[in-house]
Design an enzyme around this catalytic site. Structure first.
Site, PDB file in Angstrom:
ATOM      1  N   GLU A 114       0.804  -1.226   0.000  1.00 39.10           N
ATOM      2  CA  GLU A 114       0.000   0.000   0.000  1.00 39.10           C
ATOM      3  C   GLU A 114       0.837   1.277   0.000  1.00 39.10           C
ATOM      4  OE1 GLU A 114      -2.877  -0.194   3.142  1.00 39.10           O
ATOM      5  OE2 GLU A 114      -3.949  -1.841   2.208  1.00 39.10           O
ATOM      6  N   GLU A 169      -5.364  -8.483   0.265  1.00 40.50           N
ATOM      7  CA  GLU A 169      -6.101  -8.236   1.513  1.00 40.50           C
ATOM      8  C   GLU A 169      -7.536  -7.909   1.176  1.00 40.50           C
ATOM      9  OE1 GLU A 169      -4.623  -5.162   4.145  1.00 40.50           O
ATOM     10  OE2 GLU A 169      -2.562  -5.862   3.919  1.00 40.50           O
TER      11      GLU A 169
HETATM   12  C1  FCB Z   1      -4.644  -2.236   5.418  1.00 40.96           C
HETATM   13  C2  FCB Z   1      -3.299  -2.662   5.942  1.00 40.96           C
HETATM   14  C3  FCB Z   1      -3.354  -3.802   6.900  1.00 40.96           C
HETATM   15  C4  FCB Z   1      -4.548  -3.729   7.811  1.00 40.96           C
HETATM   16  C5  FCB Z   1      -5.827  -3.458   7.045  1.00 40.96           C
HETATM   17  C6  FCB Z   1      -7.070  -3.401   7.878  1.00 40.96           C
HETATM   18  O1  FCB Z   1      -4.582  -0.917   5.014  1.00 40.96           O
HETATM   19  O2  FCB Z   1      -2.464  -3.039   4.890  1.00 40.96           O
HETATM   20  O3  FCB Z   1      -2.128  -3.858   7.573  1.00 40.96           O
HETATM   21  O4  FCB Z   1      -4.331  -2.847   8.824  1.00 40.96           O
HETATM   22  O5  FCB Z   1      -5.696  -2.288   6.311  1.00 40.96           O
END
Ligand code: FCB
Length: 448
Positions: free
Chosen positions: A166, A353
């Site tokens: 990110e 994610e």
């Molecule tokens: C993302 C992050 C991860 C976690 C999620 C909820 O932005 O990469 O580490 O905190 O959000």
């Protein structure tokens, strides 16, 4: 009821990150990171929580891997803490740090789980921040050396490598909005940080190829999905800017080797620009094997003059929200995946994610009945299936997160795990969502 079957080779996994789960902040020769400093600064993290103990995975990783095995995942995404490998960011290598990750990787392989390693999930060695952090180009050299050491140690054992997690959060959230470490509020600095991370990504990919490391390499960007409230040109442009800030600003350089001109102009009007040096854009756009997408939410918004950074005002059109306040908008995942495919072509996509924050604790029966998280996953799996059925090359999905952990500025207050962490005893209890996902993986599909 409809049956949705996933391809047999679809990669199901879960994800975590070093500072969020490891604890043992002062053990194993680890040096301090910007998150140690930030979490100790009063007012930065809810309840003054720190990652000092977190889930104690540094000591309990075998238990975590046993949970993964029982879950049936094919892969596990975790991150290596740079300050465990190079406590000062540069200089001496800390063998104890390498040994720790060596044990984790070997245990995973023994359990039949493919390691997917993120090299940078936000824990920059504090010593480097003291010299300017990602705001200076020398940090790029330091990162590439760190990556080289890790490639040398684990190349061939790790199936997938992710350079950065990110870059939007590393740059804008942390250096412009001030919400994450190091907590600055400076637009030009954030633009510089973003650019340096992108260059560091490209140089690392180049190093990976030069070294002939076996495995795949890519990066992970977090996408935001913003839709115009009406189809007026003003609303459309405002939504496009906000989306572009999160998406194209990172995806375009990575996959096309250019920054989006409409945003270059917008940032210029605010006095900020990326500090591009000759050769940078080619470096950034090194061919990668896959693109990682982190995705949580979407929204609607309209043009409002001088509002926020992009004259964009979100309008709540009736979405449910998770406990952290993020809209539940499953179809935005499908739209984002389609957009990636339509815009960037056939590059394999992994959702590195996706998940939901619901803070349910144990019921009197000792179990955690997190029905809303199950609904969230069911709806998002459906959108993934729909994307695959529509021809999007989506190859895998990592649920965030294996277990409740240190949720950055929210500390331990916000729980994303499919396994419940009791922070007093550090015991782990699978939630109902864990068993739901276990069944989806076992059947390679679900009924909706
Ligand atoms: C993302 C992050 C991860 C976690 C999620 C909820 O932005 O990469 O580490 O905190 O959000």
């Amino acid at each position: 009821m409809a049956r949705l079957d996933f391809p047999k080779d679809f990669v199901w996994g879960t994800a975590t990150a070093s500072y969020q789960i490891e604890g043992a902040a002062n053990e194993g020769g680890r040096g301090p990171s910007i998150w140690d400093t930030f979490s100790r600064t009063p007012g930065k993290v809810v309840n003054g929580d720190t990652g000092d103990v977190a889930c104690d995975s540094y000591h309990r990783y075998e238990e975590d891997i046993a949970l993964l095995k029982k879950l049936g995942v094919k892969a596990y995404r975790f991150s290596i803490a740079w300050p465990r490998i190079l406590p000062q960011g540069t200089g001496e290598v800390n063998q104890e740090g390498l040994d720790y990750y060596g044990r984790v990787i070997d245990k995973l392989i023994e359990a039949g789980i493919e390691p997917c390693v993120t090299l940078y999930h936000w824990d920059l060695p504090q010593a480097l921040q003291d010299q300017g952090g990602w705001g200076v180009r020398s940090t790029i050299d330091a990162f590439v050396r760190y990556a080289e050491i890790v490639f040398q140690a684990f190349g061939g054992k790790v199936k997938q490598w992710i350079t950065f997690n990110e870059t939007w959060c590393i740059s804008f959230l942390s250096n412009y909005l001030g919400i994450h470490a190091p907590g600055h509020r400076d637009l030009q600095l954030a633009m510089t940080v973003a650019h340096h991370c992108l260059v560091a990504h490209g140089r690392t990919v180049r190093k990976f190829r030069e070294m002939g490391v076996k495995g795949e390499i890519g990066t992970t960007h977090n996408l935001a999905w913003c839709e115009p409230y009406t189809d007026s040109p003003e609303d459309v442009a405002a939504a496009q800017r906000t989306r572009g800030w999160n998406n194209e600003w990172f995806m375009d350089p990575t996959l096309k080797g250019t920054y989006p001109q409409f945003l270059v102009d917008w940032f210029k009007s605010k006095g900020a620009e990326a500090p591009i040096q000759p050769g940078d854009m080619e470096t950034i756009a090194q061919k990668i094997d896959f693109i990682g997408i982190n995705f949580y939410t979407g929204n609607y918004g309209r043009y409002r003059k001088d509002f926020g950074d992009f004259d964009y005002e979100e309008v709540q059109v009736g979405f449910d929200r998770t406990d952290i306040g993020w809209n539940v908008y499953p179809e935005s995942l499908f739209k984002a995946l389609k957009w990636v495919h339509d815009t960037y072509g056939e590059i394999p996509i992994y959702i590195t994610e996706n998940g939901a924050c619901y803070n349910d604790g144990p019921s009197p029966d000792g179990k955690i009945h997190d029905e809303k998280r199950i609904d969230y996953y069911r709806m998002h799996f459906t959108q993934c299936h729909r994307a695959i059925a529509s021809g999007v090359p989506l190859k895998g999905y990592f649920a965030w997160s294996l277990l409740d952990n240190f949720e950055w500025a929210e500390g331990y207050a916000m729980r994303f795990g499919i396994v419940y962490t009791n922070y007093e005893t550090l015991t782990r209890t699978p939630k109902d969502s864990y068993y739901f996902i276990q069944k989806v993986i076992a059947e390679s599909g679900l009924d909706v």
